[in-house]
Design a protein around this motif. Structure first.
Motif, PDB file in Angstrom:
ATOM      1  N   ILE A  86       0.836  -1.197   0.000  1.00 51.39           N
ATOM      2  CA  ILE A  86       0.000   0.000   0.000  1.00 51.39           C
ATOM      3  C   ILE A  86       0.873   1.251   0.000  1.00 51.39           C
ATOM      4  O   ILE A  86       0.619   2.196  -0.750  1.00 51.39           O
ATOM      5  CB  ILE A  86      -0.960  -0.012   1.206  1.00 51.39           C
ATOM      6  CG1 ILE A  86      -1.986  -1.129   1.034  1.00 51.39           C
ATOM      7  CG2 ILE A  86      -1.639   1.340   1.385  1.00 51.39           C
ATOM      8  CD1 ILE A  86      -2.801  -1.419   2.276  1.00 51.39           C
ATOM      9  N   GLN A  87       1.923   1.272   0.819  1.00 50.18           N
ATOM     10  CA  GLN A  87       2.797   2.438   0.916  1.00 50.18           C
ATOM     11  C   GLN A  87       3.536   2.718  -0.398  1.00 50.18           C
ATOM     12  O   GLN A  87       3.756   3.867  -0.753  1.00 50.18           O
ATOM     13  CB  GLN A  87       3.835   2.248   2.025  1.00 50.18           C
ATOM     14  CG  GLN A  87       3.268   2.325   3.411  1.00 50.18           C
ATOM     15  CD  GLN A  87       4.298   1.987   4.472  1.00 50.18           C
ATOM     16  OE1 GLN A  87       5.230   1.236   4.226  1.00 50.18           O
ATOM     17  NE2 GLN A  87       4.118   2.559   5.649  1.00 50.18           N
ATOM     18  N   PHE A  88       3.915   1.668  -1.110  1.00 54.36           N
ATOM     19  CA  PHE A  88       4.700   1.841  -2.319  1.00 54.36           C
ATOM     20  C   PHE A  88       3.879   1.702  -3.596  1.00 54.36           C
ATOM     21  O   PHE A  88       4.419   1.776  -4.694  1.00 54.36           O
ATOM     22  CB  PHE A  88       5.869   0.847  -2.334  1.00 54.36           C
ATOM     23  CG  PHE A  88       6.969   1.232  -1.394  1.00 54.36           C
ATOM     24  CD1 PHE A  88       8.035   1.995  -1.833  1.00 54.36           C
ATOM     25  CD2 PHE A  88       6.939   0.848  -0.065  1.00 54.36           C
ATOM     26  CE1 PHE A  88       9.058   2.363  -0.974  1.00 54.36           C
ATOM     27  CE2 PHE A  88       7.946   1.210   0.808  1.00 54.36           C
ATOM     28  CZ  PHE A  88       9.011   1.973   0.349  1.00 54.36           C
ATOM     29  N   GLY A  89       2.578   1.475  -3.456  1.00 51.60           N
ATOM     30  CA  GLY A  89       1.704   1.424  -4.627  1.00 51.60           C
ATOM     31  C   GLY A  89       1.874   0.170  -5.469  1.00 51.60           C
ATOM     32  O   GLY A  89       1.722   0.221  -6.688  1.00 51.60           O
ATOM     33  N   VAL A  90       2.202  -0.954  -4.825  1.00 55.00           N
ATOM     34  CA  VAL A  90       2.342  -2.229  -5.524  1.00 55.00           C
ATOM     35  C   VAL A  90       1.531  -3.277  -4.765  1.00 55.00           C
ATOM     36  O   VAL A  90       1.027  -3.016  -3.683  1.00 55.00           O
ATOM     37  CB  VAL A  90       3.826  -2.677  -5.631  1.00 55.00           C
ATOM     38  CG1 VAL A  90       4.613  -1.703  -6.492  1.00 55.00           C
ATOM     39  CG2 VAL A  90       4.467  -2.828  -4.278  1.00 55.00           C
ATOM     40  N   SER A  91       1.439  -4.460  -5.331  1.00 55.19           N
ATOM     41  CA  SER A  91       0.697  -5.522  -4.663  1.00 55.19           C
ATOM     42  C   SER A  91       1.524  -6.111  -3.516  1.00 55.19           C
ATOM     43  O   SER A  91       2.736  -5.905  -3.432  1.00 55.19           O
ATOM     44  CB  SER A  91       0.343  -6.628  -5.652  1.00 55.19           C
ATOM     45  OG  SER A  91       1.519  -7.289  -6.083  1.00 55.19           O
ATOM     46  N   GLU A  92       0.846  -6.852  -2.670  1.00 55.22           N
ATOM     47  CA  GLU A  92       1.504  -7.522  -1.550  1.00 55.22           C
ATOM     48  C   GLU A  92       2.571  -8.491  -2.056  1.00 55.22           C
ATOM     49  O   GLU A  92       3.682  -8.550  -1.521  1.00 55.22           O
ATOM     50  CB  GLU A  92       0.459  -8.271  -0.731  1.00 55.22           C
ATOM     51  CG  GLU A  92       0.994  -9.038   0.440  1.00 55.22           C
ATOM     52  CD  GLU A  92      -0.099  -9.758   1.208  1.00 55.22           C
ATOM     53  OE1 GLU A  92       0.240 -10.505   2.134  1.00 55.22           O
ATOM     54  OE2 GLU A  92      -1.293  -9.583   0.897  1.00 55.22           O
TER      55      GLU A  92
END
Length: 100
Positions: A86-92
């Motif tokens: 979420i913080q880096f704008g990518v999936s888990e």
């Protein structure tokens, strides 16, 4: 560029609290990591026998500095990969793959 990387660029004094390194140490780490990455990529390219011209394929979702920051944030705070994503704008799974 991720929000954390933008925040670090704007607030150099916060770097120690966020990732455990001083801003100058982070800059040196990023420069060395990029140099080593380019050297390794050049070595791998020299060994390849190509049928199709290089430059194709999917581009990475995070830049090299963002990947390093993601790793340092994880090691400093031991947060979940879901929150890192979420913080880096990518999936888990991308956050997990980047760390590993």
């Amino acid at each position: 560029m991720s929000d954390i990387l933008n925040h670090i660029e704007e607030n150099h004094k916060e770097t120690q609290r966020l990732i455990g390194l001083a801003y100058e140490e982070l800059q040196q780490l990023l420069q060395n990591a990029e140099r080593l990455h380019h050297e390794k990529q050049a070595l791998l390219e020299a060994k390849k026998v190509r049928i199709i011209a290089g430059g194709g394929g999917r581009k990475p979702k995070l830049s090299l500095p963002e990947q390093i920051i993601l790793t340092l944030v994880y090691l400093r705070h031991m947060t979940t990969f879901q929150l890192l994503g979420i913080q880096f704008g990518v999936s888990e799974s991308t956050a997990n793959d980047t760390f590993n």
